[in-house]
Design an enzyme around this catalytic site. Structure first.
Site, PDB file in Angstrom:
ATOM      1  N   SER A 289      42.979  33.684  47.946  1.00  0.00           N
ATOM      2  CA  SER A 289      41.595  33.945  48.342  1.00  0.00           C
ATOM      3  C   SER A 289      41.553  34.787  49.631  1.00  0.00           C
ATOM      4  CB  SER A 289      40.855  32.611  48.479  1.00  0.00           C
ATOM      5  OG  SER A 289      39.462  32.800  48.513  1.00  0.00           O
TER       6      SER A 289
ATOM      7  N   ASP B  41      36.770  31.696  37.488  1.00  0.00           N
ATOM      8  CA  ASP B  41      36.624  31.637  38.952  1.00  0.00           C
ATOM      9  C   ASP B  41      35.198  32.012  39.333  1.00  0.00           C
ATOM     10  OD1 ASP B  41      36.779  31.965  41.730  1.00  0.00           O
ATOM     11  OD2 ASP B  41      38.749  32.913  41.652  1.00  0.00           O
TER      12      ASP B  41
ATOM     13  N   HIS C  10      39.175  28.659  40.697  1.00  0.00           N
ATOM     14  CA  HIS C  10      39.593  29.418  41.875  1.00  0.00           C
ATOM     15  C   HIS C  10      40.983  29.043  42.391  1.00  0.00           C
ATOM     16  CE1 HIS C  10      38.881  31.961  45.326  1.00  0.00           C
ATOM     17  NE2 HIS C  10      39.054  30.967  46.177  1.00  0.00           N
TER      18      HIS C  10
END
Length: 273
Positions: free
Chosen positions: A100, A220, A249
């Site tokens: 991320s 996601d 995610h």
């Protein structure tokens, strides 16, 4: 053997999880409140075994690493601190794995240090030009440091809601409370500007010379597949994308076995460098 220690980088203490010996792999966590290097990567590091030198820091503002005086975090700080950490450890070449926010930092680091970074694995990554602030990322950054906030955040991170157990909620709520003061300074509203801060320009992406593996969940909601990966596939010179079905995610949690296989295979390809 896994060790935890503090390394001084530009006069700032950086808390680091280390394990194994051999080619170095820097592992950079994401931006959720309560996230730490060891919390994000300890299980993956253990699965990689002892033949890799895994370095998993708490980035500035997370876990036990403070935000340096006069700073408020951001891509430039996290990138410089990651580079400085590896310099302080005396590591000349290394692969970088980032999740991320950590994926954006990994790509920025590869662009800034092409002579040092050998491979990049960007998981559910941020950083793509034009990617908007999703409603789920906005809510994640705003999650209050209590059990309700922890439960809501975890429910947004994973597709399989069976993973949102009471033990997971309690552990995340405890970590969120511990890091609440530092985290409050990182992503205050309005939050679209912090996505902009983590966005990499086409010029920066073109400067990445290392091979890049993108790993992304098809479901996601925090960094949706299309907007998160499309521009990266366009602008990176040497890139491949692996999409996991029925995955949100955090592929390392929802599909741990397949994720570790992908990671190990891609890293092994670079061991001759």
């Amino acid at each position: 053997m896994t060790t935890r220690r503090t390394v001084t980088v530009d006069d700032c203490p950086v808390h680091v999880l280390e394990s194994g010996a051999g080619p170095a792999v820097l592992m950079l966590h994401g931006s959720g409140p309560g996230t730490t290097g060891s919390g994000a990567w300890a299980t993956t590091a253990q699965a990689l075994g002892t033949s890799w030198h895994v370095v998993a820091p708490d980035q500035a503002g997370f876990g036990s690493t403070p935000v340096p005086a006069g700073s408020r975090g951001g891509l430039a700080l996290w990138t410089e601190q990651a580079a400085g950490l590896m310099d302080a450890l005396g590591v000349e070449e290394y692969a970088v794995v980032g999740h991320s926010m950590g994926g954006a930092v990994a790509l920025a680091l590869a662009a800034a240090r092409p002579e040092r970074v050998t491979r990049v694995v960007a998981v559910a990554t941020m950083g793509a030009p034009g990617a908007p602030l999703s409603a789920d990322l906005d809510a994640l950054w705003a999650a209050p440091a209590d059990p309700a906030g922890a439960r809501d955040m975890l429910s947004r991170l994973v597709l399989d809601q069976a993973l949102v157990t009471e033990a997971a909620v309690d552990a995340r709520a405890t970590a969120m409370r511990a890091g609440a003061a530092a985290f409050a300074s990182l992503f205050p509203a309005p939050r679209a500007r912090w996505v902009d801060d983590l966005t990499l320009s086409p010029r920066t992406l073109a400067a990445v010379r290392a091979p890049v593996l993108l790993v992304h969940g098809n479901e996601d909601r925090v960094t949706p597949l299309g907007t998160a990966t499309g521009p990266l596939l366009e602008h990176l010179a040497d890139v491949r994308l692996h999409v996991l079905a029925r995955c949100g995610h955090v592929p390392a949690i929802e599909h741990p076995h397949e994720f570790r296989q992908l990671l190990s295979a891609f890293l092994r390809q670079g061991r001759a460098h």
